[in-house]
Design an enzyme around this catalytic site. Structure first.
Site, PDB file in Angstrom:
ATOM      1  N   ASN B  79      25.242 158.935  -5.516  1.00 15.94           N
ATOM      2  CA  ASN B  79      23.892 159.367  -5.151  1.00 15.94           C
ATOM      3  C   ASN B  79      23.877 160.610  -4.265  1.00 15.94           C
ATOM      4  OD1 ASN B  79      23.877 156.028  -4.958  1.00 15.94           O
ATOM      5  ND2 ASN B  79      22.358 156.954  -6.314  1.00 15.94           N
ATOM      6  N   ILE B  88      20.972 164.169  -1.188  1.00  9.87           N
ATOM      7  CA  ILE B  88      20.960 162.717  -1.313  1.00  9.87           C
ATOM      8  C   ILE B  88      19.781 162.282  -2.153  1.00  9.87           C
ATOM      9  CG2 ILE B  88      20.895 160.543  -0.062  1.00  9.87           C
ATOM     10  CD1 ILE B  88      21.907 161.960   2.347  1.00  9.87           C
ATOM     11  N   CYS B  89      20.037 161.337  -3.027  1.00 13.06           N
ATOM     12  CA  CYS B  89      18.930 160.749  -3.772  1.00 13.06           C
ATOM     13  C   CYS B  89      18.590 159.418  -3.113  1.00 13.06           C
ATOM     14  CB  CYS B  89      19.323 160.531  -5.227  1.00 13.06           C
ATOM     15  SG  CYS B  89      18.045 159.714  -6.166  1.00 13.06           S
ATOM     16  N   LEU B  90      17.525 159.429  -2.375  1.00 13.91           N
ATOM     17  CA  LEU B  90      17.149 158.230  -1.634  1.00 13.91           C
ATOM     18  C   LEU B  90      15.678 157.938  -1.937  1.00 13.91           C
ATOM     19  CD1 LEU B  90      18.496 156.344   0.392  1.00 13.91           C
ATOM     20  CD2 LEU B  90      17.616 157.770   2.229  1.00 13.91           C
TER      21      LEU B  90
END
Lengths: 605, 177
Positions: B79, B88-90
């Site tokens: 991620n 970041i993929c949050l």
């Protein structure tokens, strides 16, 4: 913003499977003309499907396969070529509205809805029109399919990449909400005009709207419109009350609710302190400038159009509503269908940034913000439900069956599916007169009213006439209805301009008619001049005779021959077919026979 | 800026009482909108023993827009983009999910949670996500190798890097899948 993608899309359409998305002039493809044109194109195109081109009217429904418009057609497929070219020139394709581009692709059915869902803030009538056009164009497509189906099946397949790309573009598209967060006060006839070409139900309802609500204030459709509208209405009502002590009391009350948000709402104080402070600061500010109401309203506008302040206040309201729900679970629990219960509902529906206000949130906000102050919220629902007039509901519920005079100050909202704006009614005093006049002038009133109703937008002009702005209480309606009745003048001299006749002494006031309406300053929410309206219109709306048979909107043609001919745009064979459309300014001849319209009863819309 | 008070409060809270395994400081004392976080690799993960630098940029619209979080240290994770700065993929930070009531502390805990439990179904690096799903041993080996290679010793918050992160603030969520 969306324009580049639109252009790319056009490229795909023209090389692929496109429908020139002009207005639905020809819905009768089965006519010999249509078939021969379409068939000829596909034959000579040699595999490439020719577009049927109805050049005479300057419109085309192009149905081109890959390469049709360019090389593929080759030997004499002028129809196809023309279709390709026309795709670029049809007005809708060249429009800058991103809405239209992707939505016009064949086989893109799923994202019609997607697009519409995302776009409804940009203008509702657009969507209405889409529905309209789409319904018709699908007919078109269907007929084409019958004649060329083998080819088109192949084309569909070879084109899936394009479609996928289009779908992806539509999915990623983020509508850019337009306009100020809180717009200026605008005559509500603008809404009527906006819908004039839309769905008949909307046309009818928006026609009636300005008679009750003279102005509206557009709120930006960013998902917080309901919250922002109520918030603004709350502050505005406080200013209009002109009671400094009330404002300070409200400030103290909301300040004490910080504790409630913290304890019951479960929110840490410093998280929302800044936001709540903006609300308090604005309350403080308007309490200080209250003596100069203009200034106070200007401060309010400034604050609500400053994103940081506006969003803070809106979020403060969300926090209040959320805390209120957590503190009053009992009455609401059964209405919350969220599988995560009340807390989950607060998180996902109330506290989510720019999440639309739903019915529960609206009730909550009324309960926590307006009800303790005695303010009443009235929501006008403009939707496609049956009936000639918009439905209105008051919040809190207790206020529903009471006369407005028994209630506190009222905030009016206009609800269109998924969007709220603020409405301003015509002056309250006159509504009382209207009720009085209703019984006295029952027989007389309908005629002038029926006529004037056509001119609802234009009657704005009359609002500047001083004589109409302050009629003597009680006496006014009677005078208007008798001396001002245009019935005789219309029947005797059909050619006379209708605008002058509704007045007792037209010569005297003629000049003022022609004066342009002065821009209404926002500081005067109860705009006095518009008092002329309810006297003449509103009772008419309440008469069953008129609401039921709907005659006032029916295009009136003098002869049956004309009415049944295709020259009548209401006739389905007319190239510019417009069902039941209201056209401002095109209805002078209506005045020639006001009564004949009343006798013609055709089912409701 | 109206949110100064809140940011100051959040900062002091995070500094006084930081989430497990983190140290919070300002990139520049004059600007409360840019935070530096040193994150210890959580135990029982391949990242244990590494120290990772995180940069948090708070947009001017904060808290109405989500903060932008990037890794200053390279990390091998489904991620996080496998470059610098590591985006970041949050889910929490996506525009449609962000709530003004979220605290930065919540965000930090979520980032740490991502190291403990990667989300291969919502990847930024599809290859690493595949590897994480199909060959966990190989993934852990690679992750450990990255730790040895990049995440040992004191964290370097590159000046240039920080400013890149600042640019990313203009398009929050643009890189999220």
């Amino acid at each position: 913003m969306y324009q580049p993608e639109t252009a790319a899309y056009i490229q795909q359409v023209s090389s692929g499977y496109g429908i020139a998305h002009s207005l639905p002039q020809y819905t009768f493809e089965e006519t010999p003309l249509g078939l021969s044109s379409g068939g000829g194109g596909s034959g000579s195109g040699g595999g490439a499907v020719g577009g049927g081109s109805y050049g005479a009217s300057g419109h085309s429904h192009g149905l081109g396969g890959p390469g049709t418009a360019g090389a593929g057609g080759g030997a004499g497929a002028p129809g196809a070529g023309l279709a390709g070219a026309l795709i670029y020139t049809t007005p809708i394709f060249s429009t800058t509205r991103g809405t239209v581009g992707p939505a016009s692709g064949l086989g893109a059915g799923p994202f019609h809805f997607h697009q519409q869902a995302q776009h409804h803030h940009n203008g509702h009538n657009q969507n209405v029109n889409h529905n309209h056009i789409h319904a018709q164009n699908h007919n078109t497509i269907a007929t084409h399919h019958q004649s060329v189906s083998p080819h088109s099946a192949v084309k569909m397949e070879s084109n899936t990449d394009d479609l996928a790309a289009q779908e992806a573009a539509a999915r990623d598209y983020q509508p850019q909400p337009e306009g100020p967060l809180v717009g200026p006060k605008t005559p509500s006839t603008a809404i009527t005009e906006e819908y004039a070409k839309g769905d008949p139900i909307y046309v009818q309802k928006t026609m009636a709207l300005p008679q009750t609500y003279s102005h509206y204030r557009p709120i930006r459709g960013d998902g917080s419109c309901g919250w922002r509208a109520i918030g603004f209405g709350y502050f505005e009502t406080l200013i209009n009350r002109g009671d400094k002590a009330l404002i300070l009391a409200e400030k103290a009350r909301l300040e004490s609710l910080n504790d409630y948000i913290e304890k019951v709402g479960g929110m840490v104080l410093f998280i929302f302190q800044d936001m709540a402070d903006e609300t308090f600061a604005l309350l403080q500010k308007i309490s200080e400038t209250l003596d100069d109401r203009k200034q106070a309203l200007a401060d309010l506008m400034d604050a609500f159009n400053e994103p940081q302040i506006s969003d803070s206040i809106v979020y403060h309201l969300r926090l209040l509503a959320s805390a209120w729900l957590k503190g009053n679970r009992e009455p609401y629990a059964d209405f919350i269908t969220s599988d995560r219960g009340i807390d989950g509902y607060c998180e996902s529906n109330i506290l989510a940034n720019h999440r639309e206000m739903d019915h529960i949130s609206l009730n909550l906000l009324v309960d926590v913000l307006l009800k303790p102050t005695g303010f009443v919220l009235e929501v006008v629902y403009l939707d496609r439900s049956a009936g000639p007039q918009v439905n209105t509901y008051r919040f809190p519920e207790e206020a529903r069956n009471q006369h407005p005079s028994a209630l506190g100050p009222m905030i009016h909202l206009l609800f269109r599916p998924d969007h709220y704006d603020i409405l301003y009614p015509v002056d309250m005093d006159l509504q009382v007169h209207r009720v009085a006049s209703f019984s006295h002038n029952f027989q007389i009133a309908p005629d002038p009213v029926a006529l004037q109703d056509y001119a609802a937008p234009d009657l704005q002009v009359l609002s500047v006439i001083p004589g109409y702005s302050a009629p003597p209480p009680g006496l006014a309606p009677l005078v208007d209805a008798t001396t001002g009745s245009p019935l005789t003048s219309y029947t005797s001299s059909p050619g006379s301009p209708w605008m002058s006749s509704p007045f007792a002494d037209p010569t005297h006031q003629q000049h003022q008619h022609q004066a342009p309406p002065a821009p209404i300053p926002i500081s005067a929410p109860a705009v006095v001049p518009l008092q002329a309206h309810p006297l003449r219109f509103s009772e008419y709306c309440q008469l069953r005779e008129y609401t039921d048979n709907d005659t006032w909107r029916e295009p009136t043609f003098q002869t049956t021959t004309f009415k049944n001919s295709h020259f009548n745009v209401a006739h389905y064979n007319n190239p510019n077919f417009q069902p039941e459309e209201y056209k401002p300014g095109a209805d002078e001849f209506e005045n020639l026979s006001p009564r004949s319209g009343g006798g013609r009863k055709r089912g409701s819309v | 800026m109206a949110s100064q008070k809140r940011i100051a409060k959040e900062l002091s809270e995070c500094m006084a009482n930081p989430p497990a395994g983190m140290r919070v400081s300002l990139a520049n004392d004059a600007d409360v909108h840019k935070w530096h976080i040193v994150l210890e690799g959580p135990p029982n993960t391949p990242y244990v023993g590494g120290t990772f630098g995180l940069v948090i940029v708070l947009p001017p619209e904060y808290p109405f827009k989500a903060p932008v979080v990037t890794f200053a240290t390279r990390i091998y994770h489904p991620n996080v983009t496998n470059d610098t700065p590591g985006k970041i993929c949050l889910g929490l930070l996506k525009t449609e999910n962000w709530k003004p009531s979220f605290k930065i502390q919540t965000v930090l805990q979520a980032v740490r949670g991502l190291l403990v439990e990667p989300q291969p179904d919502d990847p930024l690096e599809a290859r690493i996500a595949d590897e994480f799903r199909s060959d966990r041993k190989e993934f852990e080996k690679n992750a450990r190798q990255y730790v040895t290679q990049y995440a040992k010793g004191p964290v370097k918050f590159d000046k240039k890097l920080t400013s890149t992160a600042g640019d990313a603030a203009a398009t929050p969520g643009a890189s999220s899948s």
